[in-house]
Each structure stands twice: as structure tokens, then as C-alpha cells.
Motif scaffolding. Structure first.
Motif, PDB file in Angstrom:
ATOM      1  N   GLU A  13     128.664  12.560  46.895  1.00  0.00           N
ATOM      2  CA  GLU A  13     127.317  11.972  46.883  1.00  0.00           C
ATOM      3  C   GLU A  13     127.389  10.453  46.984  1.00  0.00           C
ATOM      4  O   GLU A  13     126.589   9.834  47.689  1.00  0.00           O
ATOM      5  N   LYS A  14     128.363   9.847  46.268  1.00  0.00           N
ATOM      6  CA  LYS A  14     128.516   8.392  46.328  1.00  0.00           C
ATOM      7  C   LYS A  14     128.915   7.962  47.739  1.00  0.00           C
ATOM      8  O   LYS A  14     128.427   6.964  48.263  1.00  0.00           O
ATOM      9  N   ARG A  15     129.822   8.752  48.313  1.00  0.00           N
ATOM     10  CA  ARG A  15     130.263   8.436  49.676  1.00  0.00           C
ATOM     11  C   ARG A  15     129.113   8.627  50.660  1.00  0.00           C
ATOM     12  O   ARG A  15     128.929   7.832  51.591  1.00  0.00           O
ATOM     13  N   GLN A  16     128.317   9.660  50.438  1.00  0.00           N
ATOM     14  CA  GLN A  16     127.148   9.921  51.289  1.00  0.00           C
ATOM     15  C   GLN A  16     126.175   8.748  51.225  1.00  0.00           C
ATOM     16  O   GLN A  16     125.690   8.265  52.253  1.00  0.00           O
ATOM     17  N   GLU A  17     125.878   8.274  50.022  1.00  0.00           N
ATOM     18  CA  GLU A  17     124.966   7.137  49.839  1.00  0.00           C
ATOM     19  C   GLU A  17     125.486   5.903  50.566  1.00  0.00           C
ATOM     20  O   GLU A  17     124.716   5.166  51.203  1.00  0.00           O
ATOM     21  N   TYR A  18     126.784   5.679  50.469  1.00  0.00           N
ATOM     22  CA  TYR A  18     127.380   4.505  51.120  1.00  0.00           C
ATOM     23  C   TYR A  18     127.229   4.588  52.632  1.00  0.00           C
ATOM     24  O   TYR A  18     126.833   3.618  53.294  1.00  0.00           O
ATOM     25  N   LEU A  19     127.540   5.775  53.192  1.00  0.00           N
ATOM     26  CA  LEU A  19     127.483   5.929  54.646  1.00  0.00           C
ATOM     27  C   LEU A  19     126.048   5.840  55.167  1.00  0.00           C
ATOM     28  O   LEU A  19     125.799   5.251  56.230  1.00  0.00           O
ATOM     29  N   LYS A  58     130.527   4.462  63.009  1.00  0.00           N
ATOM     30  CA  LYS A  58     131.467   4.832  64.056  1.00  0.00           C
ATOM     31  C   LYS A  58     131.477   6.357  64.157  1.00  0.00           C
ATOM     32  O   LYS A  58     131.032   7.055  63.243  1.00  0.00           O
ATOM     33  N   MET A  59     132.024   6.863  65.255  1.00  0.00           N
ATOM     34  CA  MET A  59     132.047   8.299  65.466  1.00  0.00           C
ATOM     35  C   MET A  59     132.772   9.023  64.319  1.00  0.00           C
ATOM     36  O   MET A  59     132.336  10.076  63.855  1.00  0.00           O
ATOM     37  N   ARG A  60     133.884   8.429  63.873  1.00  0.00           N
ATOM     38  CA  ARG A  60     134.648   9.035  62.770  1.00  0.00           C
ATOM     39  C   ARG A  60     133.797   9.149  61.518  1.00  0.00           C
ATOM     40  O   ARG A  60     133.834  10.155  60.811  1.00  0.00           O
ATOM     41  N   GLU A  61     132.993   8.120  61.210  1.00  0.00           N
ATOM     42  CA  GLU A  61     132.143   8.100  60.015  1.00  0.00           C
ATOM     43  C   GLU A  61     130.973   9.073  60.157  1.00  0.00           C
ATOM     44  O   GLU A  61     130.536   9.686  59.177  1.00  0.00           O
ATOM     45  N   LYS A  62     130.478   9.233  61.411  1.00  0.00           N
ATOM     46  CA  LYS A  62     129.400  10.189  61.638  1.00  0.00           C
ATOM     47  C   LYS A  62     129.881  11.614  61.366  1.00  0.00           C
ATOM     48  O   LYS A  62     129.164  12.432  60.793  1.00  0.00           O
ATOM     49  N   GLU A 112     132.251  12.333  59.364  1.00  0.00           N
ATOM     50  CA  GLU A 112     132.484  12.428  57.915  1.00  0.00           C
ATOM     51  C   GLU A 112     131.188  12.734  57.178  1.00  0.00           C
ATOM     52  O   GLU A 112     131.152  13.605  56.299  1.00  0.00           O
ATOM     53  N   ILE A 113     130.071  12.051  57.551  1.00  0.00           N
ATOM     54  CA  ILE A 113     128.815  12.283  56.843  1.00  0.00           C
ATOM     55  C   ILE A 113     128.281  13.685  57.146  1.00  0.00           C
ATOM     56  O   ILE A 113     127.680  14.345  56.285  1.00  0.00           O
ATOM     57  N   TRP A 114     128.530  14.153  58.365  1.00  0.00           N
ATOM     58  CA  TRP A 114     128.137  15.539  58.688  1.00  0.00           C
ATOM     59  C   TRP A 114     128.914  16.521  57.807  1.00  0.00           C
ATOM     60  O   TRP A 114     128.367  17.493  57.284  1.00  0.00           O
ATOM     61  N   SER A 115     130.223  16.257  57.619  1.00  0.00           N
ATOM     62  CA  SER A 115     131.073  17.115  56.792  1.00  0.00           C
ATOM     63  C   SER A 115     130.624  17.090  55.328  1.00  0.00           C
ATOM     64  O   SER A 115     130.592  18.129  54.659  1.00  0.00           O
ATOM     65  N   ILE A 116     130.214  15.892  54.860  1.00  0.00           N
ATOM     66  CA  ILE A 116     129.761  15.768  53.467  1.00  0.00           C
ATOM     67  C   ILE A 116     128.454  16.521  53.278  1.00  0.00           C
ATOM     68  O   ILE A 116     128.263  17.247  52.283  1.00  0.00           O
ATOM     69  N   ASN A 117     127.514  16.360  54.212  1.00  0.00           N
ATOM     70  CA  ASN A 117     126.223  17.048  54.130  1.00  0.00           C
ATOM     71  C   ASN A 117     126.415  18.565  54.087  1.00  0.00           C
ATOM     72  O   ASN A 117     125.743  19.275  53.325  1.00  0.00           O
ATOM     73  N   LYS A 118     127.349  19.038  54.894  1.00  0.00           N
ATOM     74  CA  LYS A 118     127.625  20.474  54.938  1.00  0.00           C
ATOM     75  C   LYS A 118     128.197  20.957  53.606  1.00  0.00           C
ATOM     76  O   LYS A 118     127.801  22.013  53.080  1.00  0.00           O
TER      77      LYS A 118
END
Length: 577
Positions: free
Chosen positions: A544-550, A560-564, A566-572
Motif C-alpha cells: 500500500e505504501k509503495r502503491q501510494e508512492y507510485l 516508466k514502463m517498469r513502474e507501470k 509494478e503498480i499493476w502488479s501491486i493493484n492485482k
């Protein structure tokens, strides 16, 4: 002492040490479920509250909060320093202490050298007695047999060092070492001499049997009649008990110890099968002596001459001992007839009659009031006030509630307080108000509970999913958890006691010790599930903290594509909660 003992060595010592066996050699432990229990040695414990865990290699008292591993126990129970404790465990396991910086550890190596030199000179004294008629004549006159000479390693130092040196072929290198360590000396005129020359030698041994000093008895009327070694790095007179090593070789936990005044008294009584006799090297009893004696027995019997000097010495000893008396630890007094000492009286009466004297030794309470009532007239009110003022401060030093109140009851009746209300007031108005030290407490949080479970069960590290990639996130306690987790992974067989030792002298050790004894109120088979649940909850918070940051970064400057990805993976991952 400067210099460091490597942590790997301390961990190895704790791996080799079974804390249950270590403590059971000093206290009587009884099995209670998976753990072992006994009355706490660190406070006046009426019911067993001292628990020792084999599984965790850790002890804890629910009464006074004393706790720790094998090292902590020896520090608290034996009154040793940290270095002395490590040395004690190293000796127990027969291994040599290494150091990270040898040059800065002169103190330790000086001690080892002293032990070696003392052992060598002791053997020479012992050998020399075979060549010396005067020494053998003296011992024969005192009735000391060959068995006792061997058992107590009795020797003799010749009347001159030159004579001793030649007779025993002492080489110059050894002589120089003895001079360097002040075991022998050089006079103002330049002559080498032994401070014990012309004396019967009584080696003084520590609880491992190592020679740490000598006592010498003059045979040529030189004063003083008895002489002890000076204090050194290995010898502290106020802490040493002569004969205790010999007693413990016969019985690890004697029913009682008989304390006499001299070397010959110890040896003679032992020869007459009184196998529980020790002495305090001709010095007045110290608080350290009393604590050491009580660590080895529950009953100390002090044997003194029956003259005024003996009675006064006994009274001074009792006053020093009062703070250490408990419901299970007590002392008695055996006062001998005038002009008699233990050596002389047992030769006259024999073992059986002397043992009857021991059996009829004066109890602590009887001896206390016998002395406190000296020159007191109980028909005088002034004397009653004086008695109360003199007795109560001494009684109040006793930690045991039972004994303290019992002695107050006796005192109250002596001074004529019979009315129930007055009696209750007298008993409790001067009661010492013991301020119970409130242990340092910390608030329970999921992270602290997680750390606590890991400290108590280091094997849980094997089932923990990796969250190291989030170690830089600012979540309170996470760096500590990850560090402990990695330590447990690096040491698969580590126990609680060994784990805590790695954090000794760090800022977090007190918190970790509290977490190590937290009761999580769950059954053993559920600990693993609770650990994983907590870990997953914390893992979700990290996500959740990482999600908020991104999300914040995306709004400000995009991802960046890598971060996008990552946020998709976190949301899932979070959507599955």
C-alpha cells in the motif's frame, strides 16, 4: 578489559551450552511441561516462578523479571563480569578464548600465565616437602596424614630461595617469569627471595581446582604466623573460600557448609570425615563470602571459638548475613569451649561427638536475640525502647517477609506489646516499603509481535516470504525485523538465547528481551499461522505504501514502463485481499 572476543566464539559457546544443565548444577529444577521450574534465586520466591526453557535456551522469572541466556545467568548468579563468564564457559567446554586483537588483551593472557606459573611452583613446593624433615615433623605433630597432604597439595618453601632453586633445579627462564609476575621478589640488597620461605604451603584453589594463591604457615617463629599471597588478577581474598573445591569434589550440593577459621582446621576436620568444611582465609566474613556459600548450600554453620572475640566475630557475621537470609537459606552458629579450636576439639572428642555439636548448632533467630538482649533489662521501659531501636533496623534488612515478621513478633512480645491492635501496628508501621521496580514496558504492535514471535521461534525464518526489496521503506521496526530474519536464516539452528546474545550492548537489546518473553496467548501449533498472517498483513501495508508512492509520482511526472508494470502488479495483489 580492552579488546573483543569474536561474536562467532560467543555464539559457539552458547551452542555448546545446555542452559538447563548449567542452571540445574546450581539450582534444583523440576520439569513442568516443556520447561523447567524452580524458586527464583534472585528474589525471595515463595512459589516456583523461575522458568528455564531448553527449546529457547532462555530463563525468565515471572516474579522479579530476571531473564536471559546462559551468560546472563552466570553474570547474575555467580557475580561474574562478562569476560569472566565467557572464560567460565570456555573452561567448561575445554576450549581456548580467541581475541580479535591479541595485543590489547594482556589482562586475559596475564591471567592464563599466572595460572600456569602457580601450578608449576605449587608442584615444586609439593615436591620439596619430601626433602624437608622439619615440615614433615610439623605435619606429623599436627596429626595430618599423607592422604590429606596429597588431597590439599600441601608443600614447603625452603628457608632460602637459593637453597630451593638448587635443590629443585629451577632454570633461569622460569625464575625470571616468577619475578616478572611478582610470585618471588628481589630484596633491597639484590637477593632473590620467596615471601613464603621457611613456611608450610597451603595452595588455594578456585572452583575449577586451579591454583590461584598460597597460604603459608611459619615454622621458625617468623611473624606473621600465617601469610597469604597478595591480591592478583586471579586472586581476590574477599571472594575466596578455602576448601570449597575439595568439598564440591565430594558433593556438588552439600546439605550444609561448616565455616572455620584456619587451613589446619579445614584439613583436620576433613581427615575426620567432616567433608563439608571450608574457611575464609583468616579474614572476617564478607558479603561476597556469604553469597558464594549460599550459592553452594542452603545452610551455613559458622564455627567460632567460645571466647569474647569468637562471639563478637559471630555477631558481626550474622549482621552481614541478614540481607541474604531467606525462607530456604539460613545460618547457624557453633561456639566452641574456651581455649579450643576445631582441630583440637575433634582430636579430643572424635567425629561422632563433634557432629553432635554441629547438629545442636544455635539457630539464627536464637543467636540473634541472645546477642541483641545483652545488657538489656526488660523490666526497664528505657531498655525496651533501646532494644526496639537496636533490633528493628537489623530485622528490616531481611528480605523474607515470613522471617522478618516472625522476628518482629518475638521482639514485640519481649517489649510487652500484647494488645492485638498495638501488636498489628508495631508489626507493620515500620515495615520497609519495598518499591517494586516496574519493568520497562512497550506497546504491542503488529510489527513488535512479529519480531517477538521470530525471536522466540527463530526457525520461523525458514517459512518467511522475501520482502527484502522493500527494506528502504520507512515502516517502523521493519529494518530490525529484516536484520533478525537474515540472522536466523544465516544460522539455521540458532536459539533465542544465542540470538539475543548477538545484540548485547546494542540500543535495542532491552526491547528485544521484552519481546523474547511476551506471552502471545496462543497455542504452539498456531504460532506458525499467526506469524504468516502478521507477515502478510505487514506485507500488504508495504504494498500500500509503495502503491501510494507510485500513484503520487505518476501525477507529478509520470511513470516508466517498469513502474507501470509494478503498480499493476501491486493493484492485482491487493485486490485479492
Amino acid at each position: 578489559m580492552s579488546g573483543k572476543i569474536p561474536k562467532y566464539f560467543i555464539t559457539e559457546l552458547l551452542c555448546r551450552t545446555n542452559i538447563v544443565e548449567l542452571i540445574h548444577a546450581r539450582l534444583t529444577l523440576k520439569k513442568n511441561g516443556k520447561n523447567y521450574q524452580t524458586n527464583c534465586p534472585f528474589h525471595n520466591d515463595k512459589t516456583p516462578s523461575f522458568t528455564v526453557s531448553y527449546e529457547k535456551q532462555f530463563y525468565y522469572c515471572f516474579g522479579c523479571n530476571a531473564h536471559g541466556n546462559a551468560i546472563d545467568f552466570l553474570i547474575q548468579y555467580e557475580n561474574l563480569s562478562f569476560i569472566e563468564t565467557i572464560e567460565e564457559l570456555a573452561i567448561m567446554h575445554g576450549i581456548t578464548m580467541p581475541f580479535e586483537n591479541t595485543a590489547s588483551n594482556n589482562f586475559y593472557f596475564r591471567k592464563q600465565k599466572l595460572y600456569l606459573l602457580m601450578e608449576r611452583i605449587c608442584k615444586l613446593y609439593k615436591k620439596n616437602i619430601n626433602f624437608t624433615d622439619i615440615a614433615n615433623q610439623y605435619l606429623a605433630k599436627r596429626g595430618i596424614n599423607k592422604n590429606m597432604i596429597d588431597r590439599f597439595l600441601i608443600g614447603f618453601s625452603s628457608s632460602s630461595w637459593n637453597n630451593f632453586h638448587k635443590k629443585l633445579n629451577i632454570n633461569k627462564e622460569f625464575e625470571q617469569e616468577l619475578l616478572t609476575y611478582n610470585i618471588i621478589s628481589v630484596s633491597k640488597k639484590g637477593y632473590i627471595y620467596d615471601r613464603f620461605q621457611g613456611r608450610i604451603i597451603f595452595p588455594i584453589q578456585d572452583y575449577h581446582g586451579r591454583i590461584i594463591a598460597f597460604g603459608g604457615r611459619s615454622l621458625n617463629n617468623n611473624l606473621p604466623k600465617y601469610l597469604n599471597s597478595p591480591e592478583t588478577d586471579i586472586f581476590h581474598k574477599r571472594k575466596q573460600i578455602y576448601g570449597l573445591y575439595q568439598v564440591k569434589k565430594k558433593c556438588l550440593k552439600p546439605t550444609y557448609l561448616l565455616v572455620v577459621e584456619g587451613y589446619i582446621d579445614v584439613i583436620t576436620l576433613t581427615q575426620y570425615n567432616i567433608n563439608y568444611v571450608v574457611s575464609t582465609l583468616g579474614t572476617s566474613t564478607t558479603s561476597e563470602h556469604i553469597q558464594i556459600l549460599f550459592q553452594n548450600t542452603d545452610v551455613i554453620i559458622y564455627c567460632y571459638d567460645g571466647d569474647d572475640a569468637g562471639k563478637n566475630a559471630a555477631w558481626q557475621t550474622l549482621k552481614k548475613a541478614l540481607p541474604y537470609i531467606s525462607d530456604k537459606k539460613t545460618l547457624k552458629f557453633l561456639l566452641l569451649p574456651d581455649n579450643e579450636d576445631p582441630d583440637s576439639i575433634i582430636r579430643k572428642e572424635g567425629t561422632e561427638k563433634f557432629q553432635m555439636r554441629i547438629k545442636n548448632a544455635i539457630t539464627m533467630s536464637k543467636f540473634f536475640f541472645k546477642n541483641i538482649l545483652k545488657n538489656v533489662n526488660l523490666s526497664s521501659n528505657d531498655d525496651k525502647f533501646y532494644l526496639s531501636a537496636r533490633a528493628l533496623p537489623l530485622i528490616n534488612t531481611i528480605s523474607s517477609d515470613t522471617i522478618r515478621i516472625y522476628l518482629r513478633q518475638i521482639l514485640a512480645r519481649m517489649i510487652g506489646i500484647l494488645d492485638d491492635n498495638q501488636f498489628e501496628k508495631f508489626l507493620y508501621e515500620k515495615e520497609i516499603k519495598y518499591t517494586k521496580k516496574i519493568p520497562f514496558q512497550i506497546k504491542r504492535t503488529p510489527m513488535r509481535t512479529l519480531i517477538g514471535l521470530l525471536i522466540q521461534n527463530p526457525s520461523l525464518a525458514k517459512i518467511a516470504p522475501s520482502i527484502t526489496k522493500f527494506k528502504n521503506l520507512k515502516i517502523k521496526g521493519l529494518p530490525i525485523f529484516l536484520e533478525i530474519l537474515q540472522t536466523c536464516l544465516d544460522n539455521p539452528n540458532i536459539k533465542t538465547g544465542q540470538l539475543l546474545e548477538l545484540y548485547r550492548n546494542t540500543k535495542i537489546i532491552n526491547v528485544l528481551k521484552i519481546l523474547a518473553r511476551w506471552d502471545h496467548m496462543i497455542i504452539q501449533k498456531e504460532i506458525q499461522n499467526m506469524f504468516l498472517d502478521l507477515l502478510m498483513n505487514i506485507y500488504d501495508k508495504i504494498l500500500e505504501k509503495r502503491q501510494e508512492y507510485l500513484i503520487s509520482k505518476e501525477r507529478i511526472k509520470g511513470l516508466k514502463m517498469r513502474e507501470k508494470k509494478e503498480i499493476w502488479s501491486i493493484n492485482k495483489a491487493l485486490s485479492k485481499k
